[in-house]
Design an enzyme around this catalytic site. Sequence first.
Site, PDB file in Angstrom:
ATOM      1  N   ASP A 193       0.786  -1.222  -0.086  1.00  0.00           N
ATOM      2  CA  ASP A 193       0.178   0.068  -0.034  1.00  0.00           C
ATOM      3  C   ASP A 193       0.828   1.263   0.049  1.00  0.00           C
ATOM      4  O   ASP A 193       2.026   1.299  -0.444  1.00  0.00           O
ATOM      5  CB  ASP A 193      -0.965   0.061   1.064  1.00  0.00           C
ATOM      6  CG  ASP A 193      -2.433   0.662   0.918  1.00  0.00           C
ATOM      7  OD1 ASP A 193      -2.523   1.791   0.753  1.00  0.00           O
ATOM      8  OD2 ASP A 193      -3.069  -0.121   0.841  1.00  0.00           O
ATOM      9  N   HIS A 219      -3.814   5.223   4.016  1.00  0.00           N
ATOM     10  CA  HIS A 219      -4.431   4.168   3.573  1.00  0.00           C
ATOM     11  C   HIS A 219      -4.028   2.709   4.132  1.00  0.00           C
ATOM     12  O   HIS A 219      -4.642   2.064   4.503  1.00  0.00           O
ATOM     13  CB  HIS A 219      -4.579   4.402   1.974  1.00  0.00           C
ATOM     14  CG  HIS A 219      -5.567   3.280   1.451  1.00  0.00           C
ATOM     15  ND1 HIS A 219      -5.251   2.240   0.808  1.00  0.00           N
ATOM     16  CD2 HIS A 219      -6.983   3.427   1.230  1.00  0.00           C
ATOM     17  CE1 HIS A 219      -6.361   1.590   0.233  1.00  0.00           C
ATOM     18  NE2 HIS A 219      -7.218   2.503   0.491  1.00  0.00           N
ATOM     19  N   SER A 244     -11.600  -1.341  -0.450  1.00  0.00           N
ATOM     20  CA  SER A 244     -10.010  -1.224  -0.016  1.00  0.00           C
ATOM     21  C   SER A 244     -10.103  -1.681   1.825  1.00  0.00           C
ATOM     22  O   SER A 244      -9.193  -2.263   2.073  1.00  0.00           O
ATOM     23  CB  SER A 244      -9.695   0.303   0.511  1.00  0.00           C
ATOM     24  OG  SER A 244      -9.114   0.725  -0.947  1.00  0.00           O
TER      25      SER A 244
END
Length: 771
Positions: free
Chosen positions: A229, A268, A444
Amino acid sequence: MPQRLQRLLLCLLLVAPALGALPPAVMLLDGGGELEFEVSCTELHCRPKDGLSHPLMIPDQGTAARTAELAEKMSAKGDAVFDLVLYRLGKPRVDAHRRSLDRRVLVEMRPGADPAAIARQVGASAFKLPHYSERHLILSFPKAGDSLNQLDAIRALADVANAHPLLGRKNRKKLVPNDPRYAWSPTNTSYQWHLNNTGQNGSPSGLDVNIIGVWDSYLGNGVTISIVDDGLDTTHPDLSANVNTAIDHDWNDATPNDPRPFNNVDDHGTSCAGVAAARGNNGVGVSGAAPQAELVGLRLIADSTTDAEDAEALAWRTDVIDISSNSWGQGDSGFEFFSMGPLTTAALANGVTNGRNGKGTIYVWAGGNGRDDGDYANYDGYNNAVETIAVGAIDFSGEQSWYSESGANLLISAPSDAFSNDPAITTTTLVSKGSYTNDFGGTSSATPLVAGVVALMLEANPDLGWRDVQEILIRSATKIDASDAGWSDNGAGFHFHHGFGAGMVDADAAVALATTWVNLGSAQTVTAASGAINPAIPDNNPAGVTSTLSLSGTDLRAEHVQLTVDIDHSYRGDLILTLSSPDGTVSRFTELHGDDNADISNYTFMSVRHWGEMANGDWTFKAVDAAGGDIGAIRSLTLEVSGTEPLTGYDAWAATNITGGAPAGPSDDADIDGRDNLEEYAFGGDPMVPDDPGNPTLLSSGGPVRLRYVADTSKTDIDYAMRVSTNLVNWSTVPSSLISTDGPLETRELVLEGNGDRFFARVQYTRLTEP
């Protein structure tokens, strides 16, 4: 192959005279309400003087009364007390529905009642008045079954308002994480509902991944998840205990061994890591799905990368990394058919071939968030890769999230966020941003949630291969929003939906199935190519054009189906492309959308919707132009089906008949009826319903004893032989002169000469092949 002798079926041929009746089924108080129970005639509850109580399987006694009599005879030996066992009527005979029948009855007395008089009138051996309740009386009885036998008499007394036997049940330990953001409370309305949803804020109760029961046994210990990520905050108090900083990596900055981001934008990956494996039960923040799994931060998407860097991240330390969680991909515009680069393609293939010591690294991938923009999971090469598990999102109401892309390649879905007024996912974020967020979501978030569940599966069974993980997820998935017309069963009986894949991930069912799973065989591939065909696609015509691709002479059981299409068309967004299997299951690869680009040039779509179907036969491709003004033609098609040779014998039977994550090994007992699964197979029983295959069958007992059993010669992996005994100790082979055979199945009738008063028989069965 070595032979394996399995447990023997024991059948009493001449039975004792009938005893006094006990009710076979009765309404009893269980917890807060009345439920209907039945007495098990094949099991007793043993309470030894020393040690823990436990179930004891017995030969089928036929009636509750005979079972109670046997319990008394065994109790009279003095080493233990044996009581009757009850199961919920019509439910599988598993621990959740099992109760032991206590020898005490709870009585609710009317005002002014004399408890001693009640006890005398019904022959109780003792009674007790609980100090904490003035209106209750507990009666004790001396014999097994008395609490049922005397129930009507107790209830008939004028001083009795109600009465119920006390029922024993095995309570399960429940690990409830003490993390303050885990559970809902009046002051914490942004809680981790995806892990334990009790129906707050109008959500259906139980709309979660069914994980809390798994945590009593598995927490992800020994399993490593990489978070590929934009970074991972290794200093986070809820992540630091789980992070392996020895092998993390950063492809975006000049600190290759430190995945921490240098800004507040790249949060994230830290949120994904918390969903997968935040350290649970540490009194801090939140819990991940696998709260003791190891995390590796691989910082990749914070900056632009090439095919080389992407491939390197997916191939990174697959000797250590078990699961690769990937919540990234190409933009969700709906205007691109993205194919992976050759290095990424090679890295995935290498990971499933060599990762985890040859068992295969598990690649979990976000299905995409572009549904509202006309995007579709099959337009993404990462999700079309057979090596990846494409994950969709389910919202708080139990429906497909508005953004979650559909696709024939979607394998599983998991809870995530939806609209702004609905609860989102509570997880970790950067320490510099307050450490926690209540607003994470998208596919996600669903993806690392599935990765965490897979970690629990791998802890339960480290030998699972990468394809085994995929099939277990398919078999154990919950059919969410079941009334939706998009659901269909394929030819193998698996349910699929283009918006949900096989359904919502169910951690408890997946782990239960993983514990007894027998790995799939080596994968094989068959292909069929059309060559140059060039049929025109009628403009704005729902009939479209079809082309047949035939596979013959193969016994392949399908897993992944890939279709490479080469289509000439001036406005490809008009096209709806589908593939139908020989069983009639339809995979929809594209939908009508606003993509004004031309052509679909040698693009490979993938579907998991045909999993378990037989590949042999005609596969039908259909192209429909659903809007006017543009024309095109099919240039060529190539079909590739990968899978294994079909299961045979016991394995094929178990795959079809043992469902819902029940243990499927030959020596397991899926319905807990005292007969293991192999015995159910050998004698035609139902492994999911307590039953009695009744083999052998007593034909007569007067004079010569006559009995019959059926040896199913279609079961070539089972060999049968009849043996007899008069004392259950010494068994002898039945002379061939006493056996007759007739019928299409091998039906054997035995005539036993002798005193005729007590014979026992068993069918000895041997499995001829290993699983």
